[in-house]
Design a protein around this motif. Structure first.
Motif, short mmCIF file in Angstrom:
data_model
loop_
_atom_site.label_atom_id
_atom_site.label_comp_id
_atom_site.label_asym_id
_atom_site.label_seq_id
_atom_site.Cartn_x
_atom_site.Cartn_y
_atom_site.Cartn_z
N ASP A 78 0.80 -1.23 0.00
CA ASP A 78 0.00 0.00 0.00
C ASP A 78 0.83 1.28 0.00
OD1 ASP A 78 -2.31 -1.56 0.08
OD2 ASP A 78 -2.21 -1.71 2.27
N THR A 79 2.14 1.19 -0.03
CA THR A 79 2.99 2.38 0.00
C THR A 79 3.03 3.02 -1.38
OG1 THR A 79 4.36 1.44 1.75
CG2 THR A 79 5.30 3.25 0.47
N PRO A 80 2.79 4.32 -1.49
CA PRO A 80 2.86 4.99 -2.81
C PRO A 80 4.25 4.84 -3.44
CG PRO A 80 1.78 6.40 -1.20
CD PRO A 80 2.34 5.24 -0.44
N ILE A 81 4.26 4.71 -4.76
CA ILE A 81 5.50 4.59 -5.52
C ILE A 81 5.60 5.77 -6.48
CG2 ILE A 81 6.71 3.25 -7.28
CD1 ILE A 81 5.75 0.74 -5.92
N VAL A 82 6.68 6.55 -6.33
CA VAL A 82 6.91 7.72 -7.16
C VAL A 82 8.10 7.41 -8.07
CG1 VAL A 82 7.52 10.17 -7.19
CG2 VAL A 82 6.05 9.25 -5.36
N LEU A 83 7.88 7.46 -9.38
CA LEU A 83 8.93 7.17 -10.35
C LEU A 83 9.63 8.46 -10.77
CD1 LEU A 83 7.01 4.71 -12.70
CD2 LEU A 83 8.16 4.21 -10.55
N GLY A 84 10.93 8.39 -10.99
CA GLY A 84 11.67 9.56 -11.44
C GLY A 84 12.99 9.15 -12.05
N GLY A 85 13.80 10.14 -12.41
CA GLY A 85 15.10 9.87 -13.02
C GLY A 85 15.01 9.82 -14.53
N ILE A 86 16.16 9.68 -15.17
CA ILE A 86 16.23 9.76 -16.63
C ILE A 86 15.46 8.64 -17.30
CG2 ILE A 86 18.41 8.46 -16.71
CD1 ILE A 86 17.53 11.40 -18.99
N LYS A 101 3.60 0.08 -12.80
CA LYS A 101 2.47 0.18 -11.87
C LYS A 101 2.77 1.20 -10.76
CE LYS A 101 0.60 -4.44 -12.75
NZ LYS A 101 1.44 -4.70 -13.94
N GLY A 102 3.39 2.30 -11.16
CA GLY A 102 3.66 3.37 -10.21
C GLY A 102 2.42 4.22 -9.98
N ASP A 103 2.47 5.05 -8.94
CA ASP A 103 1.33 5.91 -8.64
C ASP A 103 1.44 7.27 -9.34
OD1 ASP A 103 -0.30 4.41 -6.54
OD2 ASP A 103 1.73 4.26 -5.74
N ILE A 104 2.66 7.75 -9.52
CA ILE A 104 2.88 9.02 -10.18
C ILE A 104 4.30 9.04 -10.73
CG2 ILE A 104 3.65 10.20 -8.08
CD1 ILE A 104 2.16 12.72 -9.08
N LEU A 105 4.49 9.68 -11.86
CA LEU A 105 5.81 9.76 -12.50
C LEU A 105 6.22 11.22 -12.56
CD1 LEU A 105 6.95 7.90 -15.72
CD2 LEU A 105 7.30 10.37 -15.52
N LEU A 106 7.45 11.52 -12.15
CA LEU A 106 8.00 12.87 -12.23
C LEU A 106 9.01 12.92 -13.36
CD1 LEU A 106 8.77 13.51 -8.43
CD2 LEU A 106 6.56 13.50 -9.60
N PHE A 107 8.86 13.88 -14.29
CA PHE A 107 9.82 13.96 -15.39
C PHE A 107 10.63 15.24 -15.30
CE2 PHE A 107 5.74 15.52 -17.12
CZ PHE A 107 6.10 16.73 -17.71
N GLY A 108 11.78 15.22 -15.96
CA GLY A 108 12.71 16.34 -15.85
C GLY A 108 13.53 16.20 -14.58
N ASN A 109 14.20 17.31 -14.19
CA ASN A 109 15.00 17.27 -12.96
C ASN A 109 14.11 17.17 -11.73
OD1 ASN A 109 16.93 19.33 -14.86
ND2 ASN A 109 17.89 17.60 -13.85
#
Length: 789
Positions: free
Chosen positions: A148-156, A182-190
């Motif tokens: 149940d822990t949120p997963i935040v994706l990031g990086g190149i 199956k992540g909860d949200i993806l962060l793009f860029g720096n």
């Protein structure tokens, strides 16, 4: 212009009372020493943990720590089960997943899909310490560990796979990594701005599923969000009847028949006003769905073009793309960091060394960049083979001079064994510091892919005075003896400022300066969005002039890409002949690497040009070297001097009707076939076994035939094509193209060159000590006995 909270002005989380950790903890024991019972955020990374601003996990970790959060690091975990992902316990807020400073596939495989056996981001350069498609594997294991822990994706890796994308290694279009992982949200860029907002909103009790409107993020939705007008660009427009479009928004329509009939009458004219662009805040663009892109390469090129037109953070619109029964929603690009925010990030309390758990193990990537300084982010060059622009944006984000000089002092005081040499002051490029559009309104609406191609935009400020001033101040820092520039110089910009070239050449070149013309032929250069060789020649003249004035023997090291889309065999042959004419021998070369999201990868897959409007009919087809033999040939032509390539080159020359380029004449590219059996010493006519001893009726004795000790410059009656030394001095390694760019601090290129989640080392190609270099002028330096190559 935009109401955003500066990243250094958020209220601190309650855990700030624990203070700053010497290193972010990597074990329960370290957590206990800090007095922690749990971590608020755990970062899982594919790189070794180095607490340095050139490493993404360090910047992200220290930034979150500055907000008051307790941050733990799981570096290069074993991924065969979930145990390694549970060693710090369950995070209170979320897991942050990154493959590291490089895309895991590019890190693991060469451009020819051969397995690499080393990894510069791993202790002792050991390969195989991260899985393929690391973001997917790490996410799956974190989900197994704590469901149940949120997963935040990031990086190149996540950033460049945020949309449906062509995957070179599987040779197909894959879904957005957000769906596969199956992540909860993806962060793009720096992503500093988005990351801080996500962390604080989660800390305030908000559900991650409600965070659908944060700039610089992508989310998985069941349907289109409300309140947006969706512009459908999911199909390629069919040709329609030409419609009159006035050049001036207030120009009148005078070409219709009714107007012609009434031309003599003085009647009021209808004014046609062109509507303005849609409001970026309330509109989104629908891309073709994943399922259609998987089967239509021309439609893929269209989708790529639309995506690249919507990257301006001020006027670019959100994107929406159907994946099965779900919608991928990609918010607008993040607002660039201000100088004050950049200073805040780079002034965080980095230890500037690897974590003590690695002991005396060497981490090559750290050794490359431990004395380099990142002075800016972003790139407005727009090279089609590079992903830096897609990751960091076109608007340059600058640090202040004071912050940069402070970091030089930190390097002097903290880096073990500092000798007084700063290896680089740069970024994705060496000379874009404080350059940018001089008209803010134009910058806010511009959709051009490049500010310097096909020519430098007249609105672009090209004054290098800030860079020159920075260089001069850096040389004055106590304890700093030498400041080198190892980042690639954008020479089309440099020639606009002769004073900058003089400053660079006089004080900051360590004998060799790398620049990247990439090719010599107009066709490939236009598709790369690179300037012609005339610009290179102008820079070369300035470089040689100022080197002579400084009393220094210095050389340019030009880099080239083989097998880039749009490059035909004839183009590579012409490049090889240019190299031979200019006495260059390239020891290390690499074929074009199709990294996700860049324009050249779209060309490679679709075999059409996405830089222009894409149509099914009357489109611009692009020749692409895809077969293994043709890619080997293009690479071999860059190394025309290597006997291992002669057979392949000879076959190609015969097929191309260029047999006259085979032989020993000065204008020939490769020798006749009988020379293949000779040793290098025999081809040079030197050495104990290679000497040709013979007597003629014109001599009283024998002579050894050595062209260096006689006036005879022939080999058995043939011209000696090796009569000139093959090249001396340092050589310079080049480990790929794009990209990636170069590994940059907080995203210095690569680009990506690339991979660059907050960067990778910027000077992995710089001359180092007295080691031999890769591409060097073959007649440079003092004359001496040719070495066995």
């Amino acid at each position: 212009m935009h109401n955003v909270t500066p990243i250094n002005q958020y209220p601190k989380f309650w855990a700030e009372c624990y203070g700053t950790a010497p290193f972010l903890p990597t074990s329960r024991k370290e957590m206990e020493q800090l007095g922690w019972d749990s971590c608020d955020i755990i970062i899982v990374t594919g790189d070794a943990y180095v607490d340095h601003p050139s490493f993404g996990m360090a910047i992200i970790g220290r930034l979150l720590e500055s907000q008051g959060f307790r941050v733990g690091i799981i570096a290069q975990p074993k991924w065969d089960n979930k145990d390694a992902f549970m060693k710090l316990g369950k995070p209170n807020l979320f897991f942050g997943i990154t493959a590291g400073n490089m895309d895991s596939m590019i890190n693991r495989y060469t451009s020819d899909k051969k397995l690499r056996h080393d990894d510069a981001y791993t202790p002792n350069n050991e390969g195989g310490k991260r899985p393929d498609r690391a973001v997917l594997v790490y996410s799956q294991r974190c989900r197994e560990a704590f469901k149940d822990t949120p997963i935040v994706l990031g990086g190149i890796e996540a950033s460049l796979r945020r949309l449906a994308h062509y995957d070179y290694w599987s040779d197909k279009v894959r879904r957005s990594v957000l769906f596969d992982a199956k992540g909860d949200i993806l962060l793009f860029g720096n992503a500093e701005r988005a990351l801080v907002e996500v962390a604080h909103r989660l800390a305030n009790g908000e559900d991650v599923k409600t965070m659908t409107n944060i700039r610089g993020t992508a989310v998985n939705l069941p349907a289109e969000p409300e309140g947006f007008k969706i512009i459908d660009s999911s199909r390629i427009e069919k040709p329609s009847q030409a419609v009159f479009v006035p050049q001036n928004p207030y120009e009148t329509e005078e070409q219709c028949e009714s107007n012609k009939a009434d031309a003599k009458e003085d009647k009021p004219q209808v004014i046609t006003v062109r509507p303005s662009r849609h409001d970026a805040k309330t509109t989104a663009v629908r891309l073709p769905p994943f399922e259609k892109l998987n089967n239509d390469r021309i439609l893929y090129a269209h989708a790529s073009r639309v995506m690249h037109l919507e990257t301006n953070p001020y006027s670019g619109r959100a994107l929406i793309q159907r994946h099965g029964d779900r919608e991928l929603w990609v918010n607008q690009a993040p607002i660039p960091l201000t100088t004050e925010e950049m200073d805040f990030v780079f002034d965080l309390p980095f230890a500037r060394v690897p974590h003590p758990m690695y002991g005396k193990a060497k981490i090559p990537a750290y050794d490359m960049i431990k004395t380099s300084v990142n002075i800016m982010r972003g790139c407005f060059g727009g090279c089609s083979f590079c992903s830096i622009t897609e990751h960091e944006g076109r608007i340059i984000q600058n640090r202040s001079k004071e912050s940069i000089l402070n970091e030089l002092e930190e390097i002097r005081d903290k880096v073990p064994g500092f000798t007084g040499t700063i290896s680089d002051l740069g970024g994705p490029t060496a000379n874009m510091y404080r350059l940018g559009c001089s008209v803010p309104k134009a910058e806010a609406t511009c959709r051009r892919p490049s500010c310097v191609f096909p020519k430098i935009c007249e609105k672009l400020n090209t004054d290098h005075k800030h860079t020159i001033d920075l260089y001069r101040e850096a040389r004055k820092v106590k304890g700093v003896k030498k400041v080198l520039i190892a980042s690639g110089v954008r020479y089309d910009l440099a020639i606009e400022s002769p004073e900058y070239v003089r400053e660079l050449v006089t004080h900051h070149v360590g004998g060799y300066l790398k620049i990247a013309p990439e090719h010599t032929e107009k066709g490939p250069l236009d598709l790369m969005m690179k300037p012609g060789m005339g610009t290179y020649d102008r820079f070369k003249s300035m470089f040689e002039k100022y080197s002579q004035e400084a009393g220094k023997k210095q050389y340019l090291i030009p880099y080239f890409i083989s097998a880039h889309p749009g490059t035909e065999d004839e183009d590579m042959l012409n490049l090889a002949l240019w190299l031979k004419k200019n006495n260059f021998e390239c020891d290390q070369v690499q074929n074009f690497y199709p990294s996700p999201m860049c324009n050249a990868t779209s060309m490679y897959y679709s075999e059409t040009n996405p830089l222009k409007r894409v149509k099914y009919k009357k489109r611009e087809d692009v020749p692409v070297a895809k077969g293994e033999r043709q890619r080997r040939l293009h690479k071999a032509l860059l190394r025309y001097h290597d006997p291992k390539n002669w057979k392949l080159i000879r076959e190609a020359l015969i097929n191309m009707g260029k047999k006259h380029l085979i032989g020993d004449k000065p204008n020939c590219l490769v020798p006749e076939e009988d020379l293949d059996a000779q040793t290098p010493a025999e081809r040079r006519q030197t050495g104990r076994h290679g000497a040709k001893r013979f007597a003629t009726k014109h001599t009283k004795g024998q002579f050894d035939g050595d062209p260096r000790t006689s006036n005879n410059n022939h080999r058995n009656g043939k011209n000696n094509r090796n009569g000139k030394p093959a090249g001396q001095g340092q050589q310079q390694n080049r480990n790929g193209n794009a990209h990636s760019e170069k590994p940059t601090s907080s995203g210095k290129k690569n680009g990506v060159r690339n991979g660059y989640s907050n960067g990778k080392p910027s000077n992995n190609s710089k001359p180092s000590g007295n080691k031999p270099s890769a591409n060097k002028p073959s007649g440079s330096g003092p004359k001496r006995k040719p070495k066995h190559r």
